[in-house]
Scaffold this motif. Structure first.
Motif, short mmCIF file in Angstrom:
data_model
loop_
_atom_site.label_atom_id
_atom_site.label_comp_id
_atom_site.label_asym_id
_atom_site.label_seq_id
_atom_site.Cartn_x
_atom_site.Cartn_y
_atom_site.Cartn_z
N ASN A 1 -3.98 10.13 -5.69
CA ASN A 1 -4.07 8.68 -5.75
C ASN A 1 -2.75 8.12 -6.30
N LYS B 1 -7.59 0.59 -4.42
CA LYS B 1 -7.05 1.79 -3.79
C LYS B 1 -7.52 3.05 -4.50
N TYR C 1 0.82 -1.21 0.00
CA TYR C 1 0.00 0.00 0.00
C TYR C 1 0.86 1.26 0.00
N ALA D 1 -7.66 -2.88 -0.83
CA ALA D 1 -6.63 -1.85 -1.02
C ALA D 1 -5.50 -2.02 -0.01
N LYS D 2 -5.85 -2.30 1.25
CA LYS D 2 -4.87 -2.41 2.32
C LYS D 2 -5.17 -3.66 3.14
N TYR E 1 -5.03 -4.33 -6.43
CA TYR E 1 -4.59 -3.27 -5.52
C TYR E 1 -4.84 -1.89 -6.12
#
Length: 458
Positions: A362, A386, A354, A425-426, A382
């Motif tokens: 972004n 994200k 991340y 995303a994380k 990802y």
């Protein structure tokens, strides 16, 4: 015009201007502000009417005289049949407002998008480098360690040579078939090309003519192919992975000089950011399916898309079909070559880390070395989660919270969807992003399947 009449006319003009100035001074501040806003609005309306009411010949923008330092010529025979929105007399204004060099028009009833693939100053910079012969170093594959060929700012050189002669000098060194050494480092797409990828590119290159040498492309066609890769590989990607084979890109129509034509793929995804949650949920599922296809497909190529934004996807209003409308920043990796070479660690999954970045940015870091050496990476998931799906997504104009924002409290899976999008995303420790994205897809599919015709009437 008699001198007396001319002097009288000048006097009347000065008197009128003086009276107007006095009236403006006498107006209250809010009145002057309202007048200024009204004047600006009128100018804007007039410009929009001129751009969208009148038509112009797109051939003005082709710069075909620069070929083969161009994208191709196969469409030049039909280019005069094409009309785009705009006015021939307003090219200067259009060059200021339309900085992306993207135009919309029609050809035989088909809605098309015309692109110059780069800003005007970027094209001038490439011309400058071509003129100095430096670009030929990139064309011969001299970039080291898979680093992109860096084209210096245009103000560092002055374009003062014969472009035709410069192109001829470079073309004289483009002997033999197109090879890996010719294309490596020319663009994001060609960071780690394989012989199989190069063969696919040449075989599917639609700007080739009827008469070619024993290597498949004429010298001019090789030059145009390499030039296109260096400026913007999008048209090459659209030809290698065509819409007709269900790839998520617009259909490539053709090129004439320094402009290409693509099928109109719809409105930007940005237009749906505040749409009904059910529509946004369907779009999110389609985006995940695109990430699946780019990551794992029967062609044996990994396509890693690193420029995720609300503007780089298009949506067809009727079908909600989603396509990638800006394919410049896609890294292509040949999975088959990696499986054949079997270098140490090639089959160990790569997990993207991340990126922490400032508000409104972004940011995405792409590990080219890892992606080019692994048969499996979660980068596409990802990048998508994200940049677009999770609550970490943050765009301009206050568009925060991701595409799956503001799900209704009455939807029992609401919190699950939000949590999975954020975890995608994380990921939390010891949880795999591949597993998370599969869970997110299953939940979205379940909710969408449960929607009755009544609940879909929005």
């Amino acid at each position: 015009m008699h001198r007396g009449y001319k002097d009288s006319w000048h006097q009347q003009l000065r008197t009128s201007c003086h009276q107007l100035k006095l009236r403006l001074r006498q107006m209250p501040p809010y009145g002057r502000g309202l007048l200024l806003v009204s004047a600006l609005f009128c100018c804007f309306v007039v410009y929009r009417i001129l751009v969208y009411t009148f038509i112009t010949d797109i051939s003005y923008h082709t710069e075909s005289s620069n070929c083969p330092a161009c994208y191709g010529t196969r469409m030049c025979r039909r280019i005069h049949e094409t009309r785009v929105h705009g006015v021939e007399a307003f090219h200067y204004i259009n060059s200021i407002v339309n900085v992306k060099n993207v135009y919309f028009g029609r050809l035989n009833g088909l809605e098309l998008v015309f692109k110059k693939l780069a800003h005007t100053d970027e094209l001038e910079r490439v011309d400058t480098y071509l003129c100095r012969g430096g670009f030929s170093q990139c064309m011969r594959g001299s970039s080291n360690n898979n680093q992109l060929c860096v084209i210096p700012p245009s103000d560092s050189f002055q374009l003062s040579c014969d472009m035709t002669q410069a192109v001829a000098n470079i073309s004289s060194r483009l002997t033999g078939p197109v090879s890996v050494s010719d294309v490596i480092g020319l663009s994001d797409a060609m960071q780690c090309p394989s012989p199989r990828l190069v063969r696919r590119m040449v075989h599917r290159y639609r700007e080739r003519g009827e008469f070619v040498d024993e290597h498949g492309l004429s010298v001019s066609e090789k030059f145009s192919l390499l030039y296109t890769l260096a400026v913007n590989p999008e048209p090459i990607i659209l030809q290698m992975f065509p819409h007709g084979e269900k790839w998520p890109f617009p259909a490539y129509i053709g090129a004439c000089g320094r402009i290409i034509a693509e099928d109109y793929a719809g409105v930007p995804l940005r237009d749906y950011f505040y749409a009904d949650w059910r529509i946004r949920m369907k779009l999110a599922l389609r985006l995940l399916h695109i990430a699946d296809q780019l990551t794992d497909n029967s062609a044996g190529y990994k396509l890693y898309f690193s420029d995720i934004s609300l503007d780089n996807y298009s949506v067809q209003k009727d079908s909600l079909e989603v396509t990638i409308n800006d394919a410049e920043n896609i890294l292509i990796v040949d999975e088959q070559l990696l499986a054949e070479d079997k270098n140490p660690g090639y089959d160990e999954p790569h997990h993207s880390v991340y990126d922490y970045c400032e508000h409104g940015n972004n940011c995405l870091t792409i590990d080219v070395v890892s992606l080019c050496s692994k048969t499996q990476s979660d980068f596409n998931y990802y990048a998508l989660c994200k940049s677009l799906l999770s609550s970490f997504s943050d765009h301009d104009q206050g568009m925060t919270g991701g595409l799956l924002h503001s799900l209704p409290a009455s939807l029992k899976q609401s919190q699950t969807i939000k949590s999975l999008a954020d975890e995608c995303a994380k990921p939390p420790p010891n949880k795999d992003r591949f597993v998370i994205k599969d869970e997110l897809i299953l939940v979205l599919e379940s909710v969408i399947k449960s929607l009755t015709p009544a609940t879909e009437s929005f």
